[in-house]
Scaffold this active site. Structure first.
Site, PDB file in Angstrom:
ATOM      1  N   ARG A 188     -25.413   0.652 -50.243  1.00  0.00           N
ATOM      2  CA  ARG A 188     -26.502   0.621 -51.228  1.00  0.00           C
ATOM      3  C   ARG A 188     -26.029  -0.229 -52.378  1.00  0.00           C
ATOM      4  NH1 ARG A 188     -31.219   1.330 -49.707  1.00  0.00           N
ATOM      5  NH2 ARG A 188     -32.052   1.989 -51.707  1.00  0.00           N
TER       6      ARG A 188
ATOM      7  N   HIS B 183     -14.499  -5.653 -49.563  1.00  0.00           N
ATOM      8  CA  HIS B 183     -15.401  -6.549 -48.825  1.00  0.00           C
ATOM      9  C   HIS B 183     -14.615  -7.282 -47.732  1.00  0.00           C
ATOM     10  CE1 HIS B 183     -18.934  -8.970 -48.102  1.00  0.00           C
ATOM     11  NE2 HIS B 183     -18.140 -10.015 -48.020  1.00  0.00           N
TER      12      HIS B 183
ATOM     13  N   ASN C  98     -14.764  -2.326 -55.229  1.00  0.00           N
ATOM     14  CA  ASN C  98     -15.434  -2.487 -53.939  1.00  0.00           C
ATOM     15  C   ASN C  98     -14.489  -3.192 -52.975  1.00  0.00           C
ATOM     16  OD1 ASN C  98     -17.682  -2.554 -52.076  1.00  0.00           O
ATOM     17  ND2 ASN C  98     -17.910  -4.737 -52.552  1.00  0.00           N
TER      18      ASN C  98
ATOM     19  N   GLY D 267     -16.154   5.254 -42.158  1.00  0.00           N
ATOM     20  CA  GLY D 267     -15.202   5.877 -43.080  1.00  0.00           C
ATOM     21  C   GLY D 267     -13.732   5.677 -42.746  1.00  0.00           C
ATOM     22  N   SER D 268     -13.419   4.625 -41.978  1.00  0.00           N
ATOM     23  CA  SER D 268     -12.001   4.421 -41.660  1.00  0.00           C
ATOM     24  C   SER D 268     -11.197   4.127 -42.930  1.00  0.00           C
ATOM     25  CB  SER D 268     -11.817   3.303 -40.636  1.00  0.00           C
ATOM     26  OG  SER D 268     -12.123   2.047 -41.192  1.00  0.00           O
ATOM     27  N   ASN D 269     -11.827   3.474 -43.895  1.00  0.00           N
ATOM     28  CA  ASN D 269     -11.112   3.204 -45.153  1.00  0.00           C
ATOM     29  C   ASN D 269     -10.956   4.465 -45.991  1.00  0.00           C
ATOM     30  OD1 ASN D 269     -10.388   0.233 -45.572  1.00  0.00           O
ATOM     31  ND2 ASN D 269     -12.420   0.162 -44.627  1.00  0.00           N
TER      32      ASN D 269
HETATM   33  C1  GAR Z   1     -15.374  -2.293 -44.455  1.00  0.00           C
HETATM   34  O1  GAR Z   1     -14.992  -3.305 -43.566  1.00  0.00           O
HETATM   35  C2  GAR Z   1     -15.797  -2.896 -45.779  1.00  0.00           C
HETATM   36  O2  GAR Z   1     -15.107  -4.062 -46.075  1.00  0.00           O
HETATM   37  C3  GAR Z   1     -17.260  -3.171 -45.528  1.00  0.00           C
HETATM   38  O3  GAR Z   1     -17.704  -2.040 -44.825  1.00  0.00           O
HETATM   39  C4  GAR Z   1     -16.656  -1.626 -43.961  1.00  0.00           C
HETATM   40  C5  GAR Z   1     -16.560  -0.114 -43.983  1.00  0.00           C
HETATM   41  O4  GAR Z   1     -15.745   0.330 -42.946  1.00  0.00           O
HETATM   42  N1  GAR Z   1     -17.961  -3.352 -46.751  1.00  0.00           N
HETATM   43  C6  GAR Z   1     -18.871  -4.294 -46.925  1.00  0.00           C
HETATM   44  O5  GAR Z   1     -19.244  -5.057 -46.061  1.00  0.00           O
HETATM   45  C7  GAR Z   1     -19.438  -4.364 -48.342  1.00  0.00           C
HETATM   46  N2  GAR Z   1     -20.110  -5.596 -48.577  1.00  0.00           N
HETATM   47  P1  GAR Z   1     -15.331   1.860 -42.840  1.00  0.00           P
HETATM   48  O6  GAR Z   1     -16.618   2.683 -42.961  1.00  0.00           O
HETATM   49  O7  GAR Z   1     -14.691   2.028 -41.505  1.00  0.00           O
HETATM   50  O8  GAR Z   1     -14.388   2.158 -43.967  1.00  0.00           O
END
Ligand code: GAR
Length: 202
Positions: free
Chosen positions: A91, A109, A107, A15-17
């Protein structure tokens, strides 16, 4: 309910984003809820720390993808969000869900799409040997990592990089560009076309 632009964030992990979005304190944007499908995901802790509503819906409790998605819809309906952000949501959402929120789901990525869709994109980039990679914010369509691209951030891959160091740099870039993309959308500055191109008003 405030008259702000309301967003809901879906996350399955760290969940850093999610935290970057909250901390960005985007003008006129309200983070209405976090939805998470994993019971012990750290992102739930982050939501609690920021006093943001969290909805925990373990997908494994549902017999089918459609049942899971119907329950998501019923649980988030009252928030009446303007935008859903998939930030590490592990998911795949079916066309049923995506069409329900048409053009309202974005999304994030960790690669420069269309290169390296799917799992472990930074590892894929290292193994392929590209010199630059990055991250992409895109609208969600019914493919995996295929929707129209809104913003991308560029990262140079150094000889010294491994998957961990590269992921760290990509994360930092994601924390910059995701709030910017949300702000632009909330301001009505992101225009979609009939084709794949997305234009941004200055
Ligand atoms: C992020 O790096 C995002 O780009 C990736 O999951 C990570 C979540 O990080 N998403 C994917 O790979 C989707 N295909 P976070 O939980 O620290 O926010």
């Amino acid at each position: 309910m405030s008259d702000k632009f309301r967003i809901g964030v879906f996350s399955s992990g760290n969940g850093s984003n999610f935290e970057a979005i909250v901390k960005a304190d985007i003008p006129n944007v309200e983070v209405s809820f976090l939805l998470c499908n994993i019971e012990d995901a750290y992102v739930l802790e982050r939501a609690k720390n920021f006093s943001i509503d969290s909805i925990l819906l373990p997908h494994k409790n549902f017999e089918s993808r459609k049942d899971f998605e119907k329950e998501i819809i019923s649980r988030i309906q009252d928030y009446d969000v303007d935008l859903i952000i998939l930030a590490g949501f592990k998911r795949i959402l079916s066309p049923f869900f995506i069409n329900y929120f048409e053009k309202k789901i974005i999304n994030l990525h960790p690669s420069l799409l269309p290169s390296f869709p799917g799992l472990r994109a930074p590892k894929q980039a290292l193994e392929y040997g590209v010199k630059f990679t990055g991250c992409t914010v895109h609208f969600v369509d019914d493919g995996v990592d295929t929707g129209p691209i809104i913003l991308q951030g560029l990262i140079e891959i150094l000889d010294s990089d491994d998957e961990e160091s590269l992921m760290k740099k990509i994360h930092e870039k994601e924390h910059e560009i995701l709030p910017v993309a949300i702000e632009l959308i909330s301001e009505g500055k992101v225009k979609t076309t009939e084709g794949r191109r997305v234009f941004i008003d200055n």
